[in-house]
Write a protein that holds these residues in place. Structure first.
Motif, mmCIF file in Angstrom:
data_model
loop_
_atom_site.group_PDB
_atom_site.id
_atom_site.type_symbol
_atom_site.label_atom_id
_atom_site.label_comp_id
_atom_site.label_asym_id
_atom_site.label_seq_id
_atom_site.Cartn_x
_atom_site.Cartn_y
_atom_site.Cartn_z
ATOM 1 N N ASP A 150 0.973 -1.051 -0.017
ATOM 2 C CA ASP A 150 -0.320 0.202 -0.171
ATOM 3 C C ASP A 150 1.150 1.148 0.272
ATOM 4 N N SER A 151 2.070 0.913 0.011
ATOM 5 C CA SER A 151 3.008 1.998 0.084
ATOM 6 C C SER A 151 4.325 1.592 -0.419
ATOM 7 N N SER A 194 -0.668 -7.153 -0.730
ATOM 8 C CA SER A 194 -1.467 -5.855 0.846
ATOM 9 C C SER A 194 -3.232 -5.831 0.487
ATOM 10 N N ASP A 196 -6.015 -4.116 1.318
ATOM 11 C CA ASP A 196 -6.043 -2.627 0.963
ATOM 12 C C ASP A 196 -5.186 -1.917 -0.150
ATOM 13 N N LEU A 197 -5.279 -1.380 -0.752
ATOM 14 C CA LEU A 197 -3.668 -0.875 -1.592
ATOM 15 C C LEU A 197 -4.555 1.034 -1.697
ATOM 16 N N GLU A 198 -4.761 1.570 -2.926
ATOM 17 C CA GLU A 198 -5.137 2.238 -3.208
ATOM 18 C C GLU A 198 -6.719 3.260 -2.212
ATOM 19 N N ARG A 200 -9.793 0.522 0.064
ATOM 20 C CA ARG A 200 -10.219 -0.943 0.745
ATOM 21 C C ARG A 200 -10.587 -1.951 -0.538
ATOM 22 N N ASP A 202 -8.823 -3.439 -2.329
ATOM 23 C CA ASP A 202 -8.075 -3.168 -4.044
ATOM 24 C C ASP A 202 -7.472 -4.598 -3.989
ATOM 25 N N GLY A 203 -6.311 -5.310 -2.881
ATOM 26 C CA GLY A 203 -5.253 -5.874 -2.969
ATOM 27 C C GLY A 203 -6.319 -7.079 -4.143
ATOM 28 N N GLU A 247 0.132 -8.213 9.207
ATOM 29 C CA GLU A 247 1.318 -6.843 8.714
ATOM 30 C C GLU A 247 2.278 -7.056 9.653
#
Length: 463
Positions: A150-151, A194, A196-198, A200, A202-203, A247
């Motif tokens: 996500d980053s 992940s 959650d990417l950009e 919720r 998205d991953g 995580e």
């Protein structure tokens, strides 16, 4: 068929609870209260999955897991261990397919069971040769792991922590870059994504997309879940993730366990690739004439039915050429079977060269060959048949020293059938059979009229 699951735990309430939870999902569940009972049950019938608790009265659960995953009879049965966080790494090191907290929810337990059984089915499918063949696996190749976080900072942290524990090439990509990589042939062996990417979820959408694409569907997938998003873990597993990690496991305290889980995904991918390649080789051998390298009868006849089916559906022409070498028996009689084999091998190469990319060639008998052209009409197939005839007759064939050396010339009689679009309404198998019969009759006519010539079948195929 309902999967059979062996539940083993020394605590009766744990066994009963697990049996009820799994039986409610329509699994066939048997239970064992000790390591000895596990081994006795395995002698009677092998389950599809073993769920191993941490309380066995006569053995350490980690030790029995290691034994189950190493002994030949039980090594192919995946083991799901129920182990606290501080025991998870030891469970994975002992060979467990997954290690879950004993307090796991029903949703997560069943999702994990479905995922493990799905992976086992995929490996069985690869062994049977029913899955699509992936790119050739190269044992010397460094595996590739793609990190989609996500980053950028999190992805860099993953790479830093994993690089010293897993020998691999690590690429950091965004979701779109990961998909572009698949289209360009640069799919990874394992994707770490992940949840959650950009936005919720998205991953999980990326996971689903990668699992649906031919280039990446056989990869391993690990999804990371934030502590407050635990409800997404079961969804990720059902979408095809091989493992789901919190995580927090990518912190220094948990990275060894995370690296072990990712390593298991790499190993599973490698095993499946190797099995598929082995099956692919066996299928090639089963469909190939060992002397000439052409397809054999076992391949040719079903393939001809496929060509007939496509011709019916698409409304297009197709053609068949039957080839038989003239006076082949005299070559064996005069020069020996080694010479006969040399002639057949040489002729096979000439057939392939003359046919080019127009269709396929097969050896269907001793000196009999079949050429099928999926999109050739009458004029085209006659030109190719003449090309085949001249290719066989024009150049001498060198004979092996074993047969006395020297060279010989051969000719061939050829029967041709061109099936015009719209001239048939048979079932594919029937159309293929009747087309082959026509080619055989035309071939016999070529032999009867003097050999080294082409006869074209003129009869229409009726319904």
């Amino acid at each position: 068929m309902t999967a059979r699951i062996l539940v083993a735990d020394g605590v009766a309430t744990t066994r009963i609870t697990l049996k009820v939870r799994l039986a409610a999902a329509c699994y066939d569940v048997v239970t064992a209260a000790s390591a000895a009972q596990i081994l006795d049950l395995l002698q009677q019938d092998l389950p599809d999955l073993i769920v191993l608790g941490g309380s066995l009265p006569d053995a350490c659960a980690i030790d029995i897991c290691r034994r189950l995953t190493s002994e030949p009879r039980s090594a192919g049965i995946p083991v799901l261990m129920l182990a606290r966080t501080d025991r998870r790494l030891a469970a994975l090191q002992a060979g467990a397919a997954a290690a879950l907290d004993p307090e796991i929810t029903d949703q997560m337990l069943l999702a994990r069971v479905r995922g493990i059984l799905r992976d086992a089915d995929l490996q069985t499918t690869a062994e049977l040769g029913l899955a699509e063949a992936p790119a050739v696996f190269d044992a010397a190749r460094v595996p590739q792991i793609v990190l989609v976080a996500d980053s950028a900072g999190r992805a860099l942290r993953w790479r830093q922590l994993l690089a010293g524990r897993l020998a691999a090439r690590y690429d950091i990509r965004g979701a779109d870059e990961a998909l572009v990589g698949v289209r360009s042939g640069a799919a990874a062996d394992v994707y770490i994504i992940s949840a959650d990417l950009e936005a919720r979820g998205d991953g999980l959408r990326l996971l689903s997309e990668l699992r649906s694409r031919q280039g990446s569907r056989d990869a391993g997938f690990v999804v990371t879940i934030a502590p407050e998003r635990e409800e997404m873990a079961a969804i990720a597993l059902d979408l095809g993730a091989g493992d789901v990690l919190p995580e927090t496991m990518f912190d220094p305290a948990g990275i060894e366990t995370a690296a072990m889980a990712i390593g298991l995904q790499l190993s599973r991918k490698s095993r499946c690739d190797l099995r598929r390649e082995e099956v692919k080789r066996h299928l090639v051998w089963a469909h190939t004439d060992p002397l000439t390298g052409l397809y054999n009868r076992r391949y040719a006849l079903p393939k001809l039915s496929e060509i007939a089916r496509d011709a019916i559906i698409d409304g297009r022409d197709f053609s068949v050429i039957a080839v038989d070498l003239d006076h082949f028996k005299t070559i064996n009689d005069r020069h020996g079977h080694a010479a006969g084999d040399a002639v057949l091998t040489d002729v096979a190469q000439r057939l392939k060269a003359a046919l080019g990319a127009e269709g396929f060639a097969a050896r269907i008998g001793g000196e009999e060959f079949l050429l099928a052209l999926p999109a050739a009409g009458a004029e085209k197939v006659q030109r190719i048949a003449e090309r085949v005839r001249l290719a066989i007759q024009d150049l001498p064939i060198e004979l092996p020293r074993l047969s006395g050396g020297g060279s010989t010339r051969v000719t061939a009689s050829i029967g041709v059938v061109a099936v015009a679009a719209g001239s048939h309404d048979n079932w594919p198998d029937e159309l293929a059979r009747r087309t082959l019969e026509r080619a055989d009759r035309a071939l016999m006519a070529a032999k009867a009229s003097g050999r080294n010539r082409i006869v074209v079948s003129q009869a229409d195929i009726a319904a």
